[in-house]
Design a protein around this motif. Structure first.
Motif, PDB file in Angstrom:
ATOM      1  N   PHE A  33       0.829  -1.201   0.000  1.00 19.09           N
ATOM      2  CA  PHE A  33       0.000   0.000   0.000  1.00 19.09           C
ATOM      3  C   PHE A  33       0.872   1.263   0.000  1.00 19.09           C
ATOM      4  O   PHE A  33       0.539   2.269  -0.635  1.00 19.09           O
ATOM      5  N   LYS A  34       1.974   1.221   0.713  1.00 18.64           N
ATOM      6  CA  LYS A  34       2.887   2.367   0.778  1.00 18.64           C
ATOM      7  C   LYS A  34       3.449   2.671  -0.608  1.00 18.64           C
ATOM      8  O   LYS A  34       3.524   3.840  -1.014  1.00 18.64           O
ATOM      9  N   ILE A  35       3.832   1.638  -1.346  1.00 19.75           N
ATOM     10  CA  ILE A  35       4.420   1.833  -2.671  1.00 19.75           C
ATOM     11  C   ILE A  35       3.405   2.410  -3.647  1.00 19.75           C
ATOM     12  O   ILE A  35       3.686   3.375  -4.364  1.00 19.75           O
ATOM     13  N   ILE A  36       2.199   1.833  -3.689  1.00 20.24           N
ATOM     14  CA  ILE A  36       1.211   2.309  -4.665  1.00 20.24           C
ATOM     15  C   ILE A  36       0.677   3.686  -4.297  1.00 20.24           C
ATOM     16  O   ILE A  36       0.160   4.409  -5.158  1.00 20.24           O
ATOM     17  N   ALA A  44       3.890   4.323 -10.599  1.00 18.06           N
ATOM     18  CA  ALA A  44       4.665   3.862 -11.748  1.00 18.06           C
ATOM     19  C   ALA A  44       5.762   2.884 -11.317  1.00 18.06           C
ATOM     20  O   ALA A  44       5.992   1.856 -11.978  1.00 18.06           O
ATOM     21  N   PHE A  45       6.432   3.193 -10.213  1.00 21.87           N
ATOM     22  CA  PHE A  45       7.469   2.295  -9.708  1.00 21.87           C
ATOM     23  C   PHE A  45       6.863   0.956  -9.295  1.00 21.87           C
ATOM     24  O   PHE A  45       7.452  -0.107  -9.551  1.00 21.87           O
ATOM     25  N   PRO A  93       0.825  -5.807  -8.207  1.00 22.19           N
ATOM     26  CA  PRO A  93      -0.524  -5.745  -8.805  1.00 22.19           C
ATOM     27  C   PRO A  93      -1.284  -4.508  -8.320  1.00 22.19           C
ATOM     28  O   PRO A  93      -2.082  -4.571  -7.371  1.00 22.19           O
ATOM     29  N   VAL A  94      -1.046  -3.379  -8.975  1.00 21.11           N
ATOM     30  CA  VAL A  94      -1.573  -2.091  -8.510  1.00 21.11           C
ATOM     31  C   VAL A  94      -3.097  -2.078  -8.508  1.00 21.11           C
ATOM     32  O   VAL A  94      -3.728  -1.635  -7.537  1.00 21.11           O
TER      33      VAL A  94
END
Length: 300
Positions: A158-161, A166-167, A174-175
């Protein structure tokens, strides 16, 4: 303390904790209005569930609210995709229509015999004292297993999305699926909090603790934890005041949450208004001293 009171306090603490933690991601992803739309769109689902089932049942009401919220989400996405109307306007349209339909159904139910004893009115502004043992069990299990556990388990994803979509796509995360899971958590926390906090103010419990936590830290981990703590404290204080004053829970919970936000807004060490004023005063004083030393040096 009576065991029922203890159960109510426990459920409100868990609800506040879950709302604050999920609300952190809703705030950072700029999906605050989604929570408001889901809360208002849930009312017709609750009323229809009562008409079909014939009596009060929190589990049945939650299923009806979830279905109504899902339909509202589909309507919002359909309007945005097939018209020139932007998302915020689409949310406002769907929110108003669904809430208006809910008020019509609620009025019709209350006008019939036994309708005003159905407990549906408690869903407007919330009333923790009206929670039964089975209601508390449903709320507690849902808050712990379906929301807090999932949020903690997928926290890194969740932190990344949230910060770099894009990263996340580039490294194979799986965004779309995770966005769906996050939306499911937002809808779930809104739905389980309806009877305790109410349709009108549930979205405020979702966002206000996260706003307060944002003033204290720049790290997502600490912000999520603080938002959960602020939400839990607001839920506990609101439930206590509701039990002793017989005032609806929702307004009291939001009053305490707003008080925490105002305190954070004024007195947070780095971002608080008073802290900024003090820092500016100190910087100006240092600048004046430097100017004075410079002028004296020139004179010499």
């Amino acid at each position: 303390m009576d065991i029922n009171v203890q159960w109510v306090f426990t459920s409100m603490v868990l609800l506040g904790l879950a709302s604050g933690m999920v609300g952190t991601f809703a705030l950072l992803k700029k999906q605050s209005l989604i929570g408001d739309a889901m809360a208002h769109a849930a009312l017709p689902g609750i009323c229809i569930a009562f008409l079909l089932y014939g009596q009060k049942s929190l589990l049945v009401f939650l299923i009806g609210a979830a279905c109504s919220g899902y339909i509202a989400t589909v309507c919002i996405q359909f309007i945005v995709k097939h018209t020139r109307i932007k998302e915020d306007a689409a949310i406002g349209i769907v929110l108003s229509v669904f809430f208006g339909l809910g008020i019509v159904l609620l009025t019709w139910i209350n006008q019939h015999e036994g309708g005003n004893q159905s407990g549906i009115n408690d869903f407007l502004f919330g009333k923790a004292a009206s929670l039964t043992g089975s209601d508390v069990n449903v709320l507690t299990v849902t808050a712990v297993t379906m929301i807090i556990t999932i949020l903690v388990f997928f926290f890194k994803e969740f932190k990344i999305i949230t910060f770099d979509r894009a990263f996340a796509q580039g490294i194979g995360v799986p965004v779309s699926l995770l966005n769906g899971v996050l939306m499911f958590l937002i809808v779930s926390v809104v739905v389980i909090g309806l009877q305790a906090v109410g349709v009108v103010l549930m979205s405020a419990l979702l966002i206000t603790p996260a706003l307060a936590a944002r003033y204290w830290t720049e790290k997502l981990e600490w912000m999520t934890l603080l938002a959960g703590v602020f939400g839990a404290l607001s839920g506990l204080a609101g439930a206590y005041m509701s039990l002793i004053t017989y005032v609806p829970t929702g307004p009291l919970v939001i009053i305490f949450a707003t008080a925490l936000f105002l305190f954070s807004f004024l007195f947070a060490p780095k971002r608080g208004l008073c802290s900024k004023i003090i820092r500016r005063h100190v910087e100006r004083k240092k600048l004046r001293v430097k100017q004075l030393m410079y002028e004296r040096g020139e004179q010499l």
